[in-house]
Each structure stands twice: as structure tokens, then as C-alpha cells.
Design a protein around this motif. Structure first.
Motif, mmCIF file in Angstrom:
data_model
loop_
_atom_site.group_PDB
_atom_site.id
_atom_site.type_symbol
_atom_site.label_atom_id
_atom_site.label_comp_id
_atom_site.label_asym_id
_atom_site.label_seq_id
_atom_site.Cartn_x
_atom_site.Cartn_y
_atom_site.Cartn_z
ATOM 1 N N ASP A 41 24.319 40.139 55.194
ATOM 2 C CA ASP A 41 23.152 39.261 55.231
ATOM 3 C C ASP A 41 21.949 40.027 55.784
ATOM 4 O OD1 ASP A 41 21.435 37.149 55.208
ATOM 5 O OD2 ASP A 41 22.358 36.065 56.871
ATOM 6 N N SER A 68 19.953 37.501 51.097
ATOM 7 C CA SER A 68 20.782 36.304 51.222
ATOM 8 C C SER A 68 20.458 35.285 50.144
ATOM 9 C CB SER A 68 20.615 35.688 52.612
ATOM 10 O OG SER A 68 19.267 35.347 52.857
ATOM 11 N N ASP A 69 19.177 35.116 49.825
ATOM 12 C CA ASP A 69 18.784 34.178 48.770
ATOM 13 C C ASP A 69 19.269 34.678 47.417
ATOM 14 O OD1 ASP A 69 17.594 31.752 47.990
ATOM 15 O OD2 ASP A 69 15.753 32.773 47.374
ATOM 16 N N ARG A 87 23.001 34.034 47.121
ATOM 17 C CA ARG A 87 23.285 32.609 46.891
ATOM 18 C C ARG A 87 23.004 32.228 45.441
ATOM 19 N NH1 ARG A 87 20.148 28.578 46.083
ATOM 20 N NH2 ARG A 87 18.282 29.754 46.649
ATOM 21 N N ASN A 92 25.531 34.022 42.933
ATOM 22 C CA ASN A 92 26.884 33.467 42.999
ATOM 23 C C ASN A 92 26.992 32.245 42.089
ATOM 24 O OD1 ASN A 92 29.629 33.192 44.312
ATOM 25 N ND2 ASN A 92 28.712 31.253 44.930
ATOM 26 N N ASP A 93 25.985 31.364 42.157
ATOM 27 C CA ASP A 93 25.990 30.171 41.305
ATOM 28 C C ASP A 93 25.809 30.540 39.835
ATOM 29 O OD1 ASP A 93 26.291 28.629 43.564
ATOM 30 O OD2 ASP A 93 24.171 28.096 43.724
#
Length: 558
Positions: A125, A499-500, A503, A506-507
Motif C-alpha cells: 500500500d 491503493s486506488d 482496488r 481487482n474489480d
């Protein structure tokens, strides 16, 4: 100040740390023999004078599982480094095949560090910069530059490597493998049965359309000559636990896309993602083509479920026409097949051309002079343990000419020697073992074909192992001729971006993985491809790519 995530990670770590330590190879009572060296287990590598024995350096990294090697301490090159530097490297970490990333993240979050730590800091992160800020990694350039002159000599002499491995402000903290010759990056591609082509009087395909014609012929004209229509024109495999399919990866690039990684757009030159190229039209053409091949029986119906072992069995049974292949496979596959068919021969296919006639290369290693986000850091624990000087000495030696020879070739007179013309060659201990091939046996002595360590990759050593047949040499030459304009160097995201990005991606990748195979096998209509593209955009895919664009712009301006 440590990030707030540390508290959450620590709670998780408290629950799981015991399980992680049980995987540590040095500390596992069910896999290690009792320690008789006289070392104090609690020392954690505390420095000792040379008269008291070698300094213990702890090193967290993945384990090893090779035919001739299951413990890094048994590798001759490791033993030679230890002897030269009066150190004892205590390797820790999960066994190979385990989820290393998760185990390493638990260790990092718990604050329990080894002196050296291997990790892909794009998974941390905030990235490597945050790891330095959090007191995990040491900024070597700031504190110990004079202790690793060999490393900084490389950075000063090679602009490509400097761009790749330093942060935007010039920080140097990560030690990874660097390339002496980028053409080594062309180390995989597609392979095809040349004897099947010859039997059917066909030429080696160079485009997607030509490949389709060849696959149809393989299916219908019995090239293996057994009187059955059992040929598998195009066969693929995947790594268990992943969504990565290799032969399909080779096909994707012909459509101006890279499989599951950021790329440069062939139309605009900007950073993008494969499903976004040409507003999704190229992705739609890809899945339409693969759907057609699947419905016509040209693509192995088990392409999405079999591993490399299953593929090898089909190859050995004379069933596979085209598949993804590595240089060492040519020797293995051709040897297996020629036990029954002396003419059987796999050869390399060049990168295939699509509608625009450009043979885009699919392997980003062709433009990456260093594994810039994944490597080894010296942690602050080394300062606490008093091993920092030896850690620096080890890293510096690994980038020296002498250290490079040891890592890539082993020990002169044991695993290799040098002829009158100055050319290195493998000795019988490596080349003529009665049980193991040279590709296997070399792993006991050296690391000529494996990165993921602080080292300078030797093209000569790599080629001596991987390109040891005419077929592998020719395939490597063909793959190296591919167009590299889609390929991005390794990029480091900023602390506020990583980190964004993780995220979002991953989706996005979950959504693509759930639908990509459905489009190919026909369980989701092809006219819904645009819906998937929109879904990924709504998830923030374009925003994620903007982060990579910023990272690329920073890289180019270094």
C-alpha cells in the motif's frame, strides 16, 4: 507516520503469523534436520566477528522446488557466496507454490522483518516509497551509497536501468535482476509442429488468417497419421489459481492488445488496457475469433481448465499442433515425440500479424531492462541486528563481475570453465549428468535462467541453457523480431495512486475473467461485449489507466 492500515494488518497478522512462521524453511521442525551449528536461534542474524564464525543474514523469499534443488542453501552458488563473504544466509519464507504475496504481506504488516526481504512492492500500500516511509526498507542511496558502488555504477552507466529502478526523486532502495541484453526478453512465444506442416504441404503461418487456415487443416487432414480426427489444432493451459492462459496470450497481441496488463494504445500511443483499445472493438474481434475457433473444434475444449502437465501429456501423445512454448520445451517435446516419430519437430512461430499487418510482441520483458518493482530490499531490521554491513557487502558483491559469474555460472572448475578464446562452457557435472538434463542439473550450481534476485542476467549463460537446439535458437530469433510498440517498461505508481489502482483493477480483472471465457465458449452472447466494456469503465478502469499514464510520463521525464 505509519499508515492506519498497519493496525488492521496487525490484527490479521496476529491471527495468521503462526501459520506463516510454520512455513519458514529454517524454522520448520517437520522439514529441517536439527540444528547442530551451535548458532543461537534467537540471534536473528546478529553480527559476529569473523573469528566467531560467519555472520547470519536472514532473507525472506519464496522457496525453491526444482528436480535437483529444494533448498536454496544447497545451491552451489549460494554456498560460494557464503564462503567468500563469511556469511550464513538463513532463508525463510513459504514453500514454493504457496501464496507468497499473502504470506509476505502478513510479515510486513506484523513488523516482523528479516534482514533482506523479497517482494513486489506494487503490492504494498503506497508502493516502495511508502515502504521506506514506514520504516520497512532502507533508502540505500541516501544512507549507504558508498557501500554498494557496483550497483550505483550500473545506474550511472545505463540510463534505461536507472529509469527503471529508481523512484522519481532518485531514491534507490530495491535490488533486482538487470539485463545485459534486452533481446533475452524474447524468451517465449508460440510453437507449431513443422512435420505436420510439411506433411500437409503448408507454410508456417505469419498472420491470424493464415493461422486459422492451418488450424482447420490440422483438424481435418489427419497430420499425425493415426486415422483418427483426434488432433488438437490449438492447445492451451493455465496456472492453477490464476486466470492466465498462455496460448491465448500469444493470440491477443495480433489484435493490438496485451493480455491482462497495461499497454500503449497502437492508435494513440497513450497508456490503456486491452479491453479499452479502439473503444472495445479490438476485444470484440478477439473474442469473436476465439469463439469461432472454439465452435469449430480448433481450440482445445479444455483450454480453460488444464495445467501444464496436462498439456505435456497431450503433446507426448502426438495430439497438439500449436501451443505456447518456452525455449527448453523444444528439446523436451521433440525428444518425447521422436521416440515414436523421428520426424516430429516443434518450431517457433513468429508474432502474428493482425488486420494492420504489424506483428506486435506480447512479452513486455523485451523492453524491461530490470524487474523494477519486484526485488530485494535491505530492511531496517538489518540495522537493528547489526548485519547491515554484511548485507551491503553481499548486495555489492552480487553486482560485481566476480559475483555475476558465480550466480550465473557457479564455480569455475566445478560447474564451468573457460576455453582458450575466453568463452565459458559447462563442465560434465552440469552437461553430462546421467539422470538429469542440463536444464535441470544447472539449477544445483547456478541461476542462468532465473531472475528474481539481485544479479546481472548473463545473456551468454542463459542462451547456453535455453537455446541449446537449432529449434530454440530459431524461435528466439523470430520472437525477438516482434514489434515492441505496445509494451511498457515496469512503472512505479505513486503512494496516492497504488491503493486506488489495486482496488479498481481487482474489480475490473474479476469482471473480465468471469466473462472472457463465457464469450469464447458461447455462454454469453457476443453482442454483450460492449456491456462488459461499459461495466469496466464504470468501475473506474479509465481512472486506473490515468495513474499508469502519469507513471509513464514520470518515467519518461526522469
Amino acid at each position: 507516520m505509519k499508515r492506519k492500515r498497519a493496525l488492521l494488518f496487525f490484527i490479521i497478522a496476529t491471527l495468521l503469523i503462526t501459520m506463516t512462521f510454520s512455513a519458514c524453511r529454517k524454522d520448520s521442525t517437520d522439514t529441517q534436520t536439527p540444528d547442530t551449528s551451535g548458532k543461537t536461534p534467537e540471534s536473528s542474524g546478529t553480527s559476529k566477528p569473523a573469528s566467531e564464525g560467519p555472520v547470519v543474514i536472514t532473507y525472506y523469499r519464496p522457496g525453491v522446488s526444482r528436480a535437483v534443488l529444494t533448498d536454496w542453501n544447497d545451491a552451489v552458488w549460494v554456498q560460494e557466496l557464503e564462503k567468500r563473504l563469511n556469511i550464513d544466509i538463513d532463508f525463510q519464507g513459504p514453500a514454493t507454490g504457496d501464496d507468497y504475496t499473502s504470506a509476505a504481506q502478513i510479515m510486513l504488516a506484523s513488523g516482523t522483518l528479516t534482514d533482506l526481504f523479497y517482494f513486489n512492492f506494487n503490492q504494498y500500500d503506497g508502493g516502495l516509497a511508502a515502504a521506506i516511509e514506514d520504516g520497512v526498507a532502507i533508502n540505500i542511496g541516501e544512507k549507504y551509497r558508498d557501500k554498494v558502488p557496483n550497483w550505483f555504477k550500473i545506474l550511472e552507466s545505463d540510463e534505461r536501468i536507472r529509469r527503471a529502478v529508481t523512484l522519481e526523486d532518485g531514491t534507490s532502495a530495491l535490488f533486482c535482476h538487470v539485463e545485459e541484453d534486452l533481446k533475452r526478453g524474447a524468451y517465449w512465444g508460440s510453437g507449431i509442429r513443422q512435420d505436420w506442416l510439411d506433411k500437409l504441404n503448408l507454410q508456417k503461418p505469419t498472420s491470424i488468417d493464415e493461422l486459422y487456415s492451418v488450424l482447420v487443416a490440422f483438424k481435418d487432414q489427419d497430420p499425425n497419421g493415426n486415422g483418427q480426427k483426434d488432433e488438437i489444432p490449438l492447445c492451451d493451459y493455465f496456472i492453477p489459481g490464476s486466470n492466465f492462459m498462455f496460448a491465448i496470450m500469444d493470440i491477443v497481441s495480433a489484435f493490438g492488445m496485451l493480455y491482462q496488463e497495461p499497454q500503449l494504445d497502437p492508435y494513440t500511443g497513450k497508456v490503456t488496457y486491452w479491453i479499452l483499445v479502439n473503444d472495445g472493438e479490438n476485444f470484440k474481434k478477439l473474442v469473436t475469433t476465439l469463439n469461432k475457433w472454439y465452435m469449430e473444434g480448433l481450440l482445445d475444449p479444455e483450454f480453460m481448465s488444464q495445467d501444464g502437465t496436462a498439456l505435456d501429456a497431450k503433446v507426448a501423445n502426438d495430439l497438439v499442433g500449436v501451443t505456447h512454448i518456452w525455449p527448453s520445451n523444444f528439446n523436451n517435446y521433440n525428444r518425447m515425440l521422436r521416440e515414436k516419430n523421428p520426424k516430429a519437430t516443434y518450431v517457433g512461430l513468429p508474432a502474428l500479424k493482425g488486420e494492420d499487418g504489424i506483428p506486435y510482441g506480447p512479452n513486455s520483458a523485451m523492453v524491461r531492462p530490470a524487474a523494477s518493482t519486484e526485488g530485494t530490499v535491505i530492511t531496517t531490521q538489518a540495522e537493528k541486528d547489526g548485519t547491515i554491513e554484511k548485507c551491503l557487502e553481499l548486495i555489492n558483491f552480487m553486482y560485481s563481475e566476480e559475483g555475476t559469474d558465480i550466480i550465473n555460472w557457479g564455480v569455475r572448475g566445478v560447474s564451468y570453465d573457460i576455453d582458450a578464446n575466453g568463452k565459458k562452457y559447462w563442465l560434465p557435472a552440469v552437461a553430462n549428468d546421467p539422470e538429469y538434463t542440463i536444464n535441470d542439473m544447472v539449477n544445483k550450481y547456478a541461476l542462468p535462467t532465473f531472475g528474481a534476485w539481485p544479479k546481472i542476467m548473463s545473456y551468454e549463460a542463459w542462451a547456453s541453457i535455453e537455446l541449446n537446439t537449432p529449434e530454440s535458437e530459431e524461435a528466439h530469433r523470430l520472437w525477438a523480431e516482434a514489434d515492441t510498440r505496445l509494451l511498457l517498461p515496469n512503472l512505479t505508481l505513486g503512494a496516492s495512486e497504488s491503493s486506488d489502482y489495486a482496488r479498481i483493477m481487482n474489480d475490473v480483472n474479476t469482471a473480465i475473467a468471469e466473462n472472457f471465457i463465457k464469450f469464447i465458449i458461447g455462454t454469453r452472447p457476443l453482442d454483450e461485449v460492449s456491456d462488459l466494456v461499459k461495466q469496466c469503465k464504470d468501475m473506474g478502469l479509465e481512472k486506473a489507466m490515468s495513474y499508469y499514464q502519469s507513471a509513464y510520463d514520470r518515467y519518461m521525464s526522469k
